[in-house]
Structures are given as structure tokens and as C-alpha cells.
Design a protein around this motif. Structure first.
Motif, PDB file in Angstrom:
ATOM      1  N   ASP B 127     -11.510   7.576  -5.232  1.00 31.95           N
ATOM      2  CA  ASP B 127     -10.912   8.218  -6.403  1.00 31.95           C
ATOM      3  C   ASP B 127      -9.477   8.617  -6.130  1.00 31.95           C
ATOM      4  O   ASP B 127      -8.593   8.394  -6.942  1.00 31.95           O
ATOM      5  N   PHE B 128      -9.237   9.202  -4.956  1.00 28.41           N
ATOM      6  CA  PHE B 128      -7.889   9.650  -4.608  1.00 28.41           C
ATOM      7  C   PHE B 128      -6.912   8.484  -4.618  1.00 28.41           C
ATOM      8  O   PHE B 128      -5.779   8.605  -5.059  1.00 28.41           O
ATOM      9  N   PHE B 129      -7.366   7.331  -4.126  1.00 29.51           N
ATOM     10  CA  PHE B 129      -6.479   6.176  -4.049  1.00 29.51           C
ATOM     11  C   PHE B 129      -6.495   5.330  -5.306  1.00 29.51           C
ATOM     12  O   PHE B 129      -5.775   4.344  -5.408  1.00 29.51           O
ATOM     13  N   GLY B 130      -7.361   5.677  -6.257  1.00 28.99           N
ATOM     14  CA  GLY B 130      -7.396   4.918  -7.494  1.00 28.99           C
ATOM     15  C   GLY B 130      -7.987   3.534  -7.333  1.00 28.99           C
ATOM     16  O   GLY B 130      -7.636   2.613  -8.051  1.00 28.99           O
ATOM     17  N   ILE B 131      -8.880   3.356  -6.361  1.00 25.70           N
ATOM     18  CA  ILE B 131      -9.481   2.029  -6.196  1.00 25.70           C
ATOM     19  C   ILE B 131     -10.966   2.036  -6.522  1.00 25.70           C
ATOM     20  O   ILE B 131     -11.707   1.143  -6.124  1.00 25.70           O
ATOM     21  N   SER B 132     -11.428   3.033  -7.295  1.00 28.15           N
ATOM     22  CA  SER B 132     -12.852   3.108  -7.622  1.00 28.15           C
ATOM     23  C   SER B 132     -13.342   1.884  -8.370  1.00 28.15           C
ATOM     24  O   SER B 132     -14.478   1.466  -8.212  1.00 28.15           O
ATOM     25  N   ASN B 133     -12.475   1.313  -9.221  1.00 31.02           N
ATOM     26  CA  ASN B 133     -12.922   0.153  -9.985  1.00 31.02           C
ATOM     27  C   ASN B 133     -13.052  -1.091  -9.120  1.00 31.02           C
ATOM     28  O   ASN B 133     -13.583  -2.108  -9.548  1.00 31.02           O
ATOM     29  N   LEU B 134     -12.560  -1.026  -7.882  1.00 32.15           N
ATOM     30  CA  LEU B 134     -12.620  -2.201  -7.013  1.00 32.15           C
ATOM     31  C   LEU B 134     -13.758  -2.128  -6.014  1.00 32.15           C
ATOM     32  O   LEU B 134     -13.965  -3.049  -5.238  1.00 32.15           O
ATOM     33  N   LEU B 135     -14.505  -1.018  -6.039  1.00 30.31           N
ATOM     34  CA  LEU B 135     -15.453  -0.746  -4.951  1.00 30.31           C
ATOM     35  C   LEU B 135     -16.423  -1.864  -4.622  1.00 30.31           C
ATOM     36  O   LEU B 135     -16.715  -2.110  -3.463  1.00 30.31           O
ATOM     37  N   TYR B 136     -16.974  -2.533  -5.630  1.00 30.96           N
ATOM     38  CA  TYR B 136     -17.997  -3.533  -5.310  1.00 30.96           C
ATOM     39  C   TYR B 136     -17.457  -4.948  -5.291  1.00 30.96           C
ATOM     40  O   TYR B 136     -18.214  -5.906  -5.271  1.00 30.96           O
ATOM     41  N   LYS B 137     -16.124  -5.071  -5.309  1.00 28.36           N
ATOM     42  CA  LYS B 137     -15.570  -6.427  -5.336  1.00 28.36           C
ATOM     43  C   LYS B 137     -15.472  -7.008  -3.922  1.00 28.36           C
ATOM     44  O   LYS B 137     -15.421  -6.283  -2.923  1.00 28.36           O
ATOM     45  N   ASP B 138     -15.367  -8.331  -3.897  1.00 21.46           N
ATOM     46  CA  ASP B 138     -15.064  -9.043  -2.658  1.00 21.46           C
ATOM     47  C   ASP B 138     -13.626  -8.777  -2.273  1.00 21.46           C
ATOM     48  O   ASP B 138     -12.748  -8.809  -3.115  1.00 21.46           O
ATOM     49  N   ILE B 139     -13.373  -8.551  -0.991  1.00 21.94           N
ATOM     50  CA  ILE B 139     -12.001  -8.263  -0.575  1.00 21.94           C
ATOM     51  C   ILE B 139     -11.097  -9.475  -0.771  1.00 21.94           C
ATOM     52  O   ILE B 139      -9.900  -9.337  -0.978  1.00 21.94           O
TER      53      ILE B 139
END
Lengths: 293, 558
Positions: B127-139
Motif C-alpha cells: 500500500d505504501f508503495f502503491g503496488i497493491s494492484n500488482l500483487l498477484y501479477k507475474d514479475i
């Protein structure tokens, strides 16, 4: 809509394992047909009609080939359909081939469904509980292997843009591929040194590597798990007491209709269609809830 | 409260007589943001690695490093691993797993935390880094900037008290870098993490740092507040090699004779100019730009995409490049710049539109003869090399082009002299630094005597000195009538190397102009010097332009 895939990985693993083992180790055509029908339904819900149609095209060819080639291997059977000088094609061997073909195709469909449902993370999770370091190695491999192919492609394209790749004679082409491959290997080894630095810098190996699991065992999972276990128990019991062993040679066995056999087929039908039933039930529940708004 | 105290630190690699680090002493206050800079090879990376025990190189070490008042060699492994974080340069190589959430969990799993604790920290950090929407994606689907943010997040999840960063934005485009620096500043200010960052991009970090350390040849020659360092550079070091890498405001202040405080950022620099200079003379005398009449390469309404059901990348791009000129193509990440170069060399087939090289369509060039005219230097110059030594790679060209021994010796000597790469010939290409490998890759291309060179991000991650070297080489090539097309994010470099610049946006070339006019007309895609001076001067693009206009306008205050 596909709630089957949202179950806990252990439950899913158990289900698929049982279904595939039962399918592969039985020769009873009724079981094979039920399994085939159920696997087609599941494939349809997971992949859609177009993909199913495409796959079925190749599968029908496989079934056809199994059917017509079996008589070459097995000349038993009473009812002769055709006869050449040394080969006699009997009805029994044709139908045995058909049965075998369908069994093969059915297993393939179950495996395809398995690979779609059990994503890499679920497999890593299942391993992670018992062997977290192995799970990490698999994760690392899943990252490094596609990276390697991508690097290879990029390097090959760059060499091509210099006119140095896949030029001239066959021998030269092989040589250029080999050179690119070795160079990419060196590059990957170097960058994996960086990755190992990163792993060490984050303190791997200092403490016991903790297990991290995203999946919780909910009440729904318990319920489905108990259903699977009960159905399996029923199937095994009926198998022992019932008369379901099917022979093709010299002539077809009779399909017995005693109580154990009937229940055997019934239990297996429910078992094979379990994913469909789960999705169906959830679908009805959803519509019901929506209609109340 | 000192978090770090370094006393008389010297280091040399085994079997080497030179000191990588020469008697360095400094201390860092807890919660400070420290910027470390110097030209490549000055020892920045070595110094940072000495502060992280797991990554310390082997060699002769003298002196002492104290972390939170304990000798760093003797502190517990848990502390050195989890209280000191290290972010490296290459976003891809640091990543260990294949999914975003498992990367965040990795460090936490190493700490042996419970499942709930790991879950909680992942939630907070993402949440702090604003990457919550990417959590379950492939890197693998993330961009370079997102990957580097992920690397930062996975280290911050472990709650370190000291964060070390080694040129983290070298491989990133300007917009991703800005986002990274913003996040880093938030980490420093909101979480109180002490930050020591080694960087070349000094513009954005100079004014926000608490302390700036400048290094040269293994020594720290300046270590003070940004203001003091800027003043000291003017008074004591105004000729040092580092000048060209300093932020534009400081370069301008350094060359002028004004006795006021040194401006540290763009806004202060604007005020500095308004307060101290008139603008009677608004622009420098210019010679008009005349290009040759022959068209070297022409793209005419080119459409291209990678796969049939994927969206178009190039949507009717058109561009004319004349012989002997240098054109820079700029544009945001993902606009299709690399795709444009690939299409121009025929690596990617355009499905509509024409591409002509010297008035002949590229489809008409049979049997790879196109590559006798056009060569591409890829983003990763390592892809050019497939042998064990540079020499072997260069000799590969001899067989390929079927040169005689004599011819080849002559061409090779010419190329080596122009690029000054004689000392690298026996080295393995992967052992070379960024600037060195660019030059050597160029040499391999030049041996083929191409008429048109396409370069994909040739100055990515290079320091100012290496950029200047490449700039001179490109100018020489232009003089020899070789056409150069450069795709780059580096606006500052484009402003000095290009004759004309083009902007690629949404798959099309939306503006092409002479470099000067191109940058003067843009508000965002322009140099720092331009941003500082556009309110009083018309078309000052480089720091030298600004300095010379200031001098012409006299030093009188209004």
C-alpha cells in the motif's frame, strides 16, 4: 464463476490425483465414458468452446488411430470383421482399441484441466509446506528459464541485424546458434551471480526459512474434502464387492446390474462431475441472491 | 546520533597495489539523506559494499566501520542482514521469485516471521508503495521502473534502519526515476530510514539531500551540506572533471562571477538569473542548419505490431533522415522507439507503409544485403558479442565480409584509434564497464562500414565523461558522412549530439525540428538549462548557452 478453482490446493490436488488414477487404471468402458464426458465438461468451463473444439479435432484422430491399430497388436477375439492373409481384425480388438483411445484422450483432458487449475503458485505452495527451499528453487527456475529464452531471442536478433546470424551453409547456421547459446549462458551465469548476491544480502540461510502460504482452509474446503473422501470410500467398497471388472477377450463381459455395480457407477458419476456440480451450485446461489436485490 | 561512523578506511583488492578506497573518514547522522557521487571508477560501489557485510569484497582492509556504535565486522548476522538494506543497479538481476507477492515475502521469510506477520507487512508495504494492484501479477510483465520499485519495497518490508543504493536509476527512464526518487524521499522522511545513495543523476537529489559526498580516485574530497559543497566547488575545485555531471544550476553558478548563494534547484536557479541578469540579448547568434539533399532512410506511414491480435505499436509513423546527419528520437516509455528501429532494419515486418534505405525499399534488398548499409546497436550492447575476447569478435567480421588481411588490418586500426579501444582487445567483453562496452560494440559495427547507424539508448547508465567521449565519436562519424539515428530518453545528451530531434508519441512521429527549436518549443521534454532560462532567454538549450548569454548581458544586477 469458476469456484472450483478457488478451493484449497490440497483438496484440488487430491481430487485430480484420484480421478486420473481411477481413469487410467480401469478398463471398464462405462467408467471411461463417464470420465470422458466429465472431463469434456470441465475443459469447456475452464477453456471455452473454441479451444475445446480445437483440441477435440486432434483427439478424435488419436482415438481413430488407436482403434484401427489395435488389431495389429492383438488378434484375440471371437467376432471376426475382416480377414487378410495373416491379420484378422476382430470386433473385440477394435472396440478395445476404441476404449483405450478414449481412455488416453480422457487422461490428457484431465491433465490439461489440472495444469490450468493448479497454477505454479499452488504447486509451490504445496511443496512449500514440506520443503520451502525446494519451493524457492522452483520459483527461481520459473523466473530464470523464461529469462534465458528471452535473452537468447534478443541476442539472436541483434546478431541477425548485423547480418551474422543464420547465414550461409547449414554448418555455419549451427555454428552461429551455438555461439549465441554459449554467450547467453555466460551472460546468465554473470547475472545469476548478482541474483545470488541479492539473496545473500537479504539474509537467506541465517534463520529457518519460514513458510508463507496464501491459502486458508475454509469450511467450504472441509465440506468438499469430506465429500471427496466419502465418495472415494464408496467407490472402493463397491469395487471390492461389485462385479465391475470388464474383459474384452475372447468376448465382452456382461455388465452386471447388481446393487454394488450400480452404486459404483453412480458414485463415480457424482465424483467425476463434482467440479461441475460445485460451479452449478454456486451459479444458482448467485442468481438467487441477485434476484433478491 | 550517529548511525554510521567510518574511520580511516582503506581497501585494496587482492594482488592489487592500488587503493580502491584511500583513507576515507566520515560519519552519517541517523535519518539523514546522503548523496554520494563521482565519476565511474572512483570507488562509490566499493564503499557502499563495504557498508554491507554480506556483500563486502575480499581484500586488504584497514580502518574501522562502526554501525550504531558496534564494529560492523562483529555485529550479529541478523542485524547486518536485516537492518542494512542494499538496492543494486539492475532491476532484473536482483529479483528472486516469479510473482510480486512472493518477492515481497522473500526477505520476510528469511527473517523467520510468522505467516500472519508476513501477510501484514506485505499488505502495509504494498500500500505504501502503491503496488497493491500488482500483487498477484507475474514479475515478467512489469516495467523496469516498477521492478525497481518492487526491489525497494521488498527491502523496506524488512524495516531496515540504513538503506544503501548503488545507482538504482541507471537503467530507468526519467519518469520512472522521478517516481523512484519520490518514493525514496518518502521512505526517508516518513519512516526515518537513513539513506546513502550513489548516483549520477544529481539534478533531482542535490537540493533534497542533507549531505553530499563527492569522491575521486578512492578519496572523499568533499563532504558537506549541498550549499557548502556548491560553494566549495566554485572556490576550490572549479576545474574538476566532475563539473559537467553536476546539476545545471551549479554549473551555471560555477562559471559566473556572482557573489550570492548558489542556487540548488530549478526554481532557485530561475530566481538567480532574474535577479542578476538583464535580458537585452535574448538569444545567441545561430548558423542555420543545412542538411544534405540525399535521403538516407525514409519511413512512410509505417504500421507495425508484434503479433496479429495485439494492438499496433507504430501507427503511421513517418520520418525522413538525410545523409550525414544525426537525428534523435525521443518519447515516453513504451511509445515504440525500439520498435521503430527494429522495423527500420527489417527485424520486424511492418504490415503497412514503406521503408526506403537510399531510395530502395528494404524488401528489395536481397540476402541480408541491407545489413551492409544499416546496422543496429541494441540497448544491451552485450548482445553484439559472442566470443571470448573482443579481438575474436572483431575478427569475426573479417570472415563475414571477406576482407583481405591487409584491408582488414587497416580498417581495424582506424576504428581502434578513433575509439581508443586498443587496451580492451584482449579482454572478455563482459568484463568491460558500460562506457567501454559501448565503444567496443561501435567498433564491431564500424568494421562493417555501414552508411547508417541506428543506436538504441547508447548512453543509458553512463557517466558524463563517457557521454562526452561518445559525443565526440558521433560528431566524427557525421563528418565522415555516416548517418546516425539515436533513440534515447536522455534529453541533455540529445540536445548536444543531435542536428534534428523527433518526438515519437502514440506510435507516430508528432514533431520534428532542428534541435534548438525542438527543445525551445517543449515545456517538459527539454533540458534543465532551458527550463531554468526560458523565462528570460529565448533558446538557450545547454548550460554553455546560458552561461554565454549571461556573460553577454553583463553581470549587472537589475
Amino acid at each position: 464463476m469458476n469456484d472450483f478453482v478457488k478451493l484449497h490446493p490440497s483438496v484440488l490436488a487430491l481430487y485430480f490425483l484420484s480421478t486420473i488414477i481411477i481413469t487410467m487404471f480401469t478398463s471398464n468402458p462405462i467408467i471411461i465414458c463417464i470420465s470422458f464426458f466429465a472431463s469434456i465438461c470441465l475443459y469447456f468451463t475452464l477453456f471455452g468452446f473454441l479451444q475445446l473444439a480445437e483440441k477435440l479435432k486432434s483427439f478424435i484422430i488419436i482415438i481413430f488411430l488407436c482403434t484401427i491399430f489395435n488389431p495389429l497388436f492383438s488378434q484375440n477375439g471371437q467376432t471376426i470383421v475382416l480377414e487378410f492373409s495373416i491379420i484378422k481384425i476382430t470386433l473385440q480388438s477394435l472396440l478395445f482399441g476404441l476404449n483405450f483411445g478414449i481412455m488416453l484422450v480422457c487422461s490428457m483432458l484431465w491433465f490439461l484441466c489440472l495444469s490450468k487449475v493448479m497454477s505454479s503458485e499452488k504447486i509451490v505452495y504445496l511443496l512449500g509446506k514440506k520443503a520451502p527451499k525446494t519451493a524457492l528453487t522452483i520459483s527461481l527456475a520459473l523466473k530464470l528459464v523464461p529469462d534465458f529464452f528471452k535473452k537468447f531471442h534478443n541476442t539472436a536478433m541483434s546478431q541477425k541485424a548485423l547480418g551474422l546470424y543464420h547465414q550461409g551453409s547449414f554448418k555455419e547456421r549451427i555454428k552461429s546458434s551455438r555461439d549465441v547459446f554459449l554467450s547467453v549462458c555466460a551472460d546468465v551465469l554473470e547475472s545469476s551471480a548478482q541474483t545470488s548476491d541479492s539473496i545473500r544480502a537479504r539474509g537467506f540461510g541465517i534463520n529457518k526459512f519460514a513458510v508463507y502460504s496464501r491459502y486458508k482452509f475454509y469450511k467450504r474446503d472441509y465440506f468438499i474434502l469430506i465429500s471427496i473422501v466419502l465418495l472415494l470410500a464408496g467407490i472402493v467398497l463397491c469395487r471390492i464387492y461389485g462385479d465391475i471388472k470388464f474383459y474384452f477377450y475372447p468376448n465382452f463381459s456382461k455388465i452386471s446390474t447388481d446393487i454394488y455395480s450400480v452404486f459404483f457407477y453412480l458414485f463415480f458419476t457424482v465424483f467425476a462431475l463434482l467440479p461441475i456440480i460445485i460451479n452449478f451450485k454456486e451459479g444458482i446461489k448467485w442468481r438467487y441472491l441477485v434476484s433478491k436485490i | 546520533m550517529e548511525i554510521l561512523s567510518v574511520q580511516n578506511l582503506s581497501f585494496s583488492y587482492p594482488k592489487s597495489k592500488n587503493y580502491q578506497l584511500d583513507n576515507i573518514s566520515f560519519s552519517v547522522k541517523k535519518g539523514n539523506f546522503v548523496l554520494l557521487s563521482g565519476i565511474s571508477g572512483c570507488g562509490k560501489t566499493t564503499l557502499l559494499k563495504m557498508l554491507k557485510p554480506a556483500l563486502s569484497p575480499f581484500g586488504k582492509i584497514q580502518g574501522q566501520i562502526m554501525f550504531e556504535n558496534y564494529d560492523i565486522k562483529k555485529i550479529d548476522e541478523n542485524i547486518s542482514a536485516f537492518k542494512i538494506g542494499f538496492v543494486m543497479q539492475n532491476p532484473n538481476e536482483q529479483i528472486v521469485t516469479d510473482k510480486v507477492y512472493s518477492e515481497l515475502a522473500f526477505g520476510l521469510q528469511n527473517m523467520g516471521l510468522s505467516n500472519d506477520e508476513v501477510q501484514r507487512r506485505i499488505c502495509e508495504t504494498s500500500d505504501f508503495f502503491g503496488i497493491s494492484n500488482l500483487l498477484y501479477k507475474d514479475i515478467s510483465v512489469l516495467s523496469g521502473g516498477q521492478k525497481q520499485l518492487l526491489n525497494l519495497a521488498s527491502i523496506i518490508a524488512m524495516n531496515p534502519t540504513l538503506l544503501l543504493l548503488d545507482e538504482p536509476t541507471a537503467q530507468l527512464d526519467p519518469i520512472s526515476s522521478t517516481r523512484f526518487f519520490d518514493m525514496l524521499l518518502r521512505v526517508n522522511q516518513e519512516l526515518g530510514t537513513t539513506v546513502i545513495i550513489a548516483e549520477h543523476r544529481l539534478n533531482e537529489l542535490w537540493s533534497i539531500s542533507d549531505k553530499i559526498m563527492l569522491m575521486d580516485k578512492g578519496c572523499v574530497f568533499l563532504n558537506d551540506t549541498p550549499n557548502q559543497v556548491a560553494t566549495d566547488i566554485k572556490t576550490k575545485f572549479s576545474d574538476c572533471d566532475l563539473i559537467k555531471s553536476l546539476p545545471a544550476p551549479i554549473q551555471i553558478y560555477n562559471a559566473l562571477d556572482i557573489k550570492s548563494k548558489c542556487p540548488l534547484n530549478t526554481r532557485q536557479a530561475r530566481d538567480f538569473l532574474s535577479d542578476n541578469f538583464k535580458n537585452d540579448i535574448k538569444s545567441l547568434p545561430k548558423t542555420g542548419y543545412k542538411h544534405s539533399d540525399k535521403i538516407a532512410i525514409e519511413l512512410d506511414e509505417v504500421f507495425a505490431r508484434y503479433e496479429k491480435n495485439h494492438p499496433d505499436i507504430l501507427k503511421g509513423a513517418s520520418l525522413k533522415v538525410f545523409e550525414g546527419e544525426c537525428v534523435c528520437i525521443l518519447g515516453p516509455n513504451g511509445a515504440g522507439k525500439s520498435t521503430l528501429l527494429k522495423t527500420a532494419t527489417g527485424l520486424l515486418k511492418s504490415y503497412a507503409g514503406k521503408i526506403k534505405v537510399f531510395d530502395k525499399k528494404i524488401e528489395k534488398y536481397k540476402d541480408n544485403s541491407l545489413y551492409e548499409y544499416v546496422n543496429l546497436l541494441p540497448q544491451n550492447p552485450r548482445e553484439i558479442f559472442i566470443h571470448q575476447t573482443v579481438d575474436e569478435d572483431l575478427n569475426q567480421i573479417k570472415d563475414h565480409k571477406k576482407y583481405t588481411d591487409e584491408e582488414f588490418c587497416k580498417i581495424k586500426e582506424q576504428a581502434c584509434n578513433m575509439l581508443e579501444i586498443d587496451s580492451f582487445l584482449s579482454m572478455h567483453p563482459f568484463d568491460l564497464s558500460g562506457g567501454q562496452i559501448q565503444k567496443v560494440a561501435l567498433a564491431k559495427l564500424l568494421l562493417q562500414k555501414p552508411k547508417i547507424l541506428l543506436l538504441d539508448e547508447p548512453v543509458k547508465g553512463l557517466d558524463e565523461y563517457a557521454k562526452q567521449e561518445l559525443l565526440q565519436i558521433f560528431k566524427k562519424l557525421n563528418q565522415n558522412n555516416i548517418t546516425i539515428i539515436i533513440v534515447t530518453h536522455d534529453v541533455e545528451f540529445a540536445s548536444v549530439v543531435a542536428n534534428r530531434c523527433a518526438m515519437l508519441w502514440d506510435g507516430q512521429i508528432v514533431s520534428v525540428d532542428v534541435a534548438n527549436r525542438f527543445f525551445s518549443n517543449n515545456s517538459f521534454y527539454t533540458t534543465n538549462a532551458n527550463k531554468i532560462s526560458r523565462h528570460i532567454f529565448d533558446d538557450a538549450i545547454t548550460c554553455d548557452d546560458v552561461i554565454s548569454l549571461c556573460k553577454r548581458n553583463g553581470g549587472d544586477t537589475k
